[in-house]
Scaffold this motif. Structure first.
Motif, PDB file in Angstrom:
ATOM      1  N   SER A 101       0.821  -1.217   0.000  1.00 57.77           N
ATOM      2  CA  SER A 101       0.000   0.000   0.000  1.00 57.77           C
ATOM      3  C   SER A 101       0.844   1.250   0.000  1.00 57.77           C
ATOM      4  O   SER A 101       0.396   2.318  -0.438  1.00 57.77           O
ATOM      5  CB  SER A 101      -0.944  -0.002   1.208  1.00 57.77           C
ATOM      6  OG  SER A 101      -0.212  -0.220   2.415  1.00 57.77           O
ATOM      7  N   THR A 138      -0.492  -2.880   3.728  1.00 55.63           N
ATOM      8  CA  THR A 138      -1.226  -3.934   3.026  1.00 55.63           C
ATOM      9  C   THR A 138      -0.386  -4.428   1.858  1.00 55.63           C
ATOM     10  O   THR A 138       0.058  -3.636   1.027  1.00 55.63           O
ATOM     11  CB  THR A 138      -2.577  -3.421   2.514  1.00 55.63           C
ATOM     12  OG1 THR A 138      -3.355  -2.965   3.621  1.00 55.63           O
ATOM     13  CG2 THR A 138      -3.329  -4.518   1.780  1.00 55.63           C
ATOM     14  N   ASN A 196      -3.010 -10.410   4.148  1.00 61.05           N
ATOM     15  CA  ASN A 196      -2.232  -9.466   3.348  1.00 61.05           C
ATOM     16  C   ASN A 196      -1.738  -8.290   4.177  1.00 61.05           C
ATOM     17  O   ASN A 196      -1.261  -7.291   3.615  1.00 61.05           O
ATOM     18  CB  ASN A 196      -3.075  -8.939   2.175  1.00 61.05           C
ATOM     19  CG  ASN A 196      -3.302 -10.010   1.124  1.00 61.05           C
ATOM     20  OD1 ASN A 196      -2.608 -11.009   1.085  1.00 61.05           O
ATOM     21  ND2 ASN A 196      -4.297  -9.789   0.269  1.00 61.05           N
ATOM     22  N   THR A 197      -1.853  -8.385   5.506  1.00 61.75           N
ATOM     23  CA  THR A 197      -1.433  -7.288   6.374  1.00 61.75           C
ATOM     24  C   THR A 197      -0.055  -7.556   6.942  1.00 61.75           C
ATOM     25  O   THR A 197       0.166  -8.559   7.632  1.00 61.75           O
ATOM     26  CB  THR A 197      -2.431  -7.075   7.523  1.00 61.75           C
ATOM     27  OG1 THR A 197      -3.723  -6.777   6.977  1.00 61.75           O
ATOM     28  CG2 THR A 197      -1.989  -5.927   8.408  1.00 61.75           C
TER      29      THR A 197
END
Length: 697
Positions: A503, A521, A550-551
């Motif tokens: 992210s 993310t 996905n973290t």
């Protein structure tokens, strides 16, 4: 017979450019009913190879009764993967690969051959497959096969890139596939008035050799001819200029490139007057292409000609422009074909109006293809992304769903309009408009990398060949090095594989006070997460970071160690590593909310004193007291980065530009500066004529 039918019945994929070929000749039996004779042979050829990637062609010859519908299966012995295919649909399950017929080539008559090709990735070695099976039956090379596979094995190819034979005339799709990836020699031969006028050095063979060594297979040579030819009626091209262009073409061909040559800024310098000056414009257009086709008629078939760059016409509706462009494209094809020599079958590239991929533009060009009925044609469009993101306006700071859907929609339209009809496509220019080493910070680096990764992937799965626009913002031509090695690494990885991203590529911690854990993310993009690393040291899963779905969470203890004494700015860089592609760099940054101070100035020179304190500017809003947008682009409060405002981190200022004040009413304007840490700072300016004052309250 329609163009579509001609293309589908005549296609045969031949050799594509590249290094030494690994050839595997084997027999393969067709799975048919018990009474049918079956048998075939397979020729597998690796025709180009470079570190991490290769191009292969597969020819399947039917020795038995005719079949309708085919599926060829093999296993790569060295773990290779297919990344892009043409003339077949290729899937994989583990190490087993299956290629099935396209909609237009399911039938193979007795003694006929069907061909397909693909780009692939490899590590370690690139040994050829040792056996094939067609429709479930192993090969023998004779009619009446057995179930035991037999095949001879070809030697693997050393990872070199050298010229080879070109695809046979008529293999437009194979030629365009062999041109992937491509590079533009931008702002050079197209510069006005001459080669070095726009800041680039004279082109050398050493430069071209370097670009070729970086894995590029084609080079687009944009050329502006307007300033280099004489008056009517002959419009004679200046001999010195033509010889210089020819020299660069010849150098490029000698390095093994496919070369695409065009009329470039002529499009807006004089071709755009065609609606009101048809006789003179057409005469000039014919004269230039007649001379160019004569000059290059005997050049290698790896020279490709493009009719016009970004065609446009003054004071014309779209429908009128479609007709005008059709006339010029048809005349271009006629001139080239009638000139003979290799021009009779040379690949010719035709653009849409504005080289734009809106549906109306695509449909209009398709009508031209249908009329021309020429199998050696390709279409071209340009792609610079979703405009707010490409220039950083209207809050377009991130690679978000708007950017992605614009990308997918554009490439889907192009694929459906052309590729699915058998017409190859070249994305002749692509990048983001305002990514430039002379304008740092307009596009945040991590967001740009996400865009590059996505363009490479979405073009690859749609069989689109891409030629990146490089006017010097990517390759430093004086030093022959990439201005940002990580950007090039993402370019290169995207040709054969996906890369994971996240992210953000930034994690901010405060200068003082408690450091807490931070989360990002992960965008896996089909890869698997392998871990974090700082330099050559792996970070500890569970201690330094954790992953849940996905973290990705960086622990407070790891961040405390990484920031050290917490000096403002980047304190450490770590890498998230994935199963394929390039690692994702994450900068750990110390910052505090920026501060600003009062100032006075004029509309021609106004600088806001700003202590950035380790942070970076993302964008700026401007509003009047009633909340309406202030300044240019008044449909949005978010102004255009660099065009309307510009940070100067060395001078500790943010400059408000004349272009901004030109459209600001007298009175008070509220500015909101958005920073990448998430901090926001409010500042007020008051304009009275040419005088400007600024304050924090």
């Amino acid at each position: 017979m329609t163009l579509q039918t001609i293309r589908r019945t005549r296609w045969r994929v031949g050799m594509v450019a590249g290094g030494a070929a690994a050839l595997l000749m084997a027999g393969t039996v067709m799975a048919v009913n018990a009474q049918a004779a079956a048998g075939c042979r397979v020729a597998y050829a690796v025709s180009a190879q470079w570190p991490g990637g290769f191009t292969a062609n597969v020819n399947v010859t039917n020795l038995g009764d005719a079949i309708n519908g085919w599926s060829l299966v093999w296993t790569f012995p060295s773990g290779q993967q297919v990344t892009q295919a043409w003339n077949a649909t290729v899937t994989a399950s583990g190490g087993q690969v299956t290629a099935t017929n396209a909609s237009y080539n399911p039938a193979i008559a007795t003694n006929a051959t069907v061909s397909f090709g693909f780009n692939g990735s490899w590590t370690g070695s690139n040994a050829a497959p040792t056996s094939f099976a067609l429709n479930g039956v192993a090969c023998t090379g004779n009619v009446g096969g057995t179930t035991s596979p037999t095949a001879s094995t070809s030697p693997s190819v050393s990872p070199t890139v050298s010229p080879s034979t070109s695809p046979q005339p008529g293999n437009a799709m194979a030629t365009v596939a062999a041109m992937q990836p491509g590079w533009n020699l931008g702002n050079t031969l197209d510069a006005i008035p001459d080669e070095t006028a726009w800041g680039n050095p004279l082109t050398t063979q050493t430069l071209l050799r370097h670009v070729r060594s970086q894995g590029y297979n084609s080079i687009r040579l944009p050329v502006t001819w307007s300033n280099h030819h004489g008056p009517a009626p002959d419009y004679t091209i200046d001999t010195v200029w033509l010889n210089r262009v020819r020299q660069i073409v010849d150098w490029s061909l000698a390095e093994g490139f496919y070369v695409m040559l065009n009329l470039h800024h002529d499009s807006w310098q004089w071709i755009n007057t065609y609606p009101n000056d048809r006789t003179n414009v057409m005469a000039r257009y014919r004269a230039l292409w007649t001379q160019l086709t004569a000059a290059f008629r005997n050049h290698s078939s790896k020279l490709v000609l493009e009719s016009i760059n970004e065609p446009q016409f003054a004071n014309s509706t779209d429908d009128q422009s479609y007709t005008l462009l059709h006339e010029l494209n048809v005349e271009f094809v006629r001139i080239v074909r009638q000139s003979g020599g290799n021009n009779a079958t040379r690949l010719l590239v035709l653009p849409t109006l504005f080289t734009n991929a809106d549906q109306g533009r695509l449909d209009a060009l398709n009508a031209t293809f249908n009329q021309l009925n020429d199998r050696n044609l390709a279409a071209t469009v340009h792609f610079y992304g979703w405009w707010p993101f490409s220039v950083n306006i209207a809050g377009g700071t991130r690679y978000d769903s708007n950017v992605e859907q614009d990308l997918i929609g554009t490439f889907d339209r192009v694929q459906n309009a052309f590729v699915n009809r058998g017409i190859p496509v070249i994305i002749g220019e692509w990048a983001l408009l305002n990514w430039d080493h002379n304008r740092p910070g307009v596009i945040e680096r991590g967001e740009f990398l996400k865009f590059l990764e996505a363009v490479g992937y979405h073009a690859r799965i749609r069989n689109l060949t891409t030629q990146v626009w490089d006017a010097g913002q990517f390759l430093n031509r004086n030093e022959l090095r990439w201005r940002d090695q990580g950007v090039y690494d993402m370019f290169k990885a995207s040709w054969t594989a996906r890369s994971g991203t996240a992210s953000s590529d930034q994690v901010y911690v405060p200068r003082t006070g408690t450091i807490t854990s931070k989360t990002l993310t992960l965008n896996l993009n089909g890869t698997s997460f392998q871990g974090l690393r700082q330099g050559s040291t792996n970070l500890a899963n569970g201690t330094d970071y954790t992953v849940s779905g996905n973290t990705l969470t960086l622990t407070a203890s790891a961040l405390t160690r990484l920031v050290g004494n917490r000096a403002y700015g980047v304190n450490a860089t770590i890498e998230a590593r994935f199963s394929t592609g390039v690692p994702w760099q994450i900068n750990v940054i110390t910052s505090d909310p920026p501060t600003q101070a009062g100032a006075t100035g004029t509309t021609s020179s106004f600088a806001i004193p700003t202590q950035f304190r380790g942070d970076q500017l993302a964008t700026m809003e401007a509003k009047y007291a009633d909340g309406t947008p202030a300044g240019p682009a008044n449909w949005t409060p978010y102004k255009e980065f660099w065009q309307h405002f510009q940070p100067d981190y060395n001078a500790n200022t943010i400059l408000l530009k004349t272009e901004f004040f030109n459209e600001v009413n007298d009175g008070r304007v509220t500015l909101t500066f958005h920073f990448w840490s998430g901090a926001q700072v409010t500042y007020y300016i008051t304009k009275s004529g040419t005088a400007v004052t600024g304050s924090t309250t």
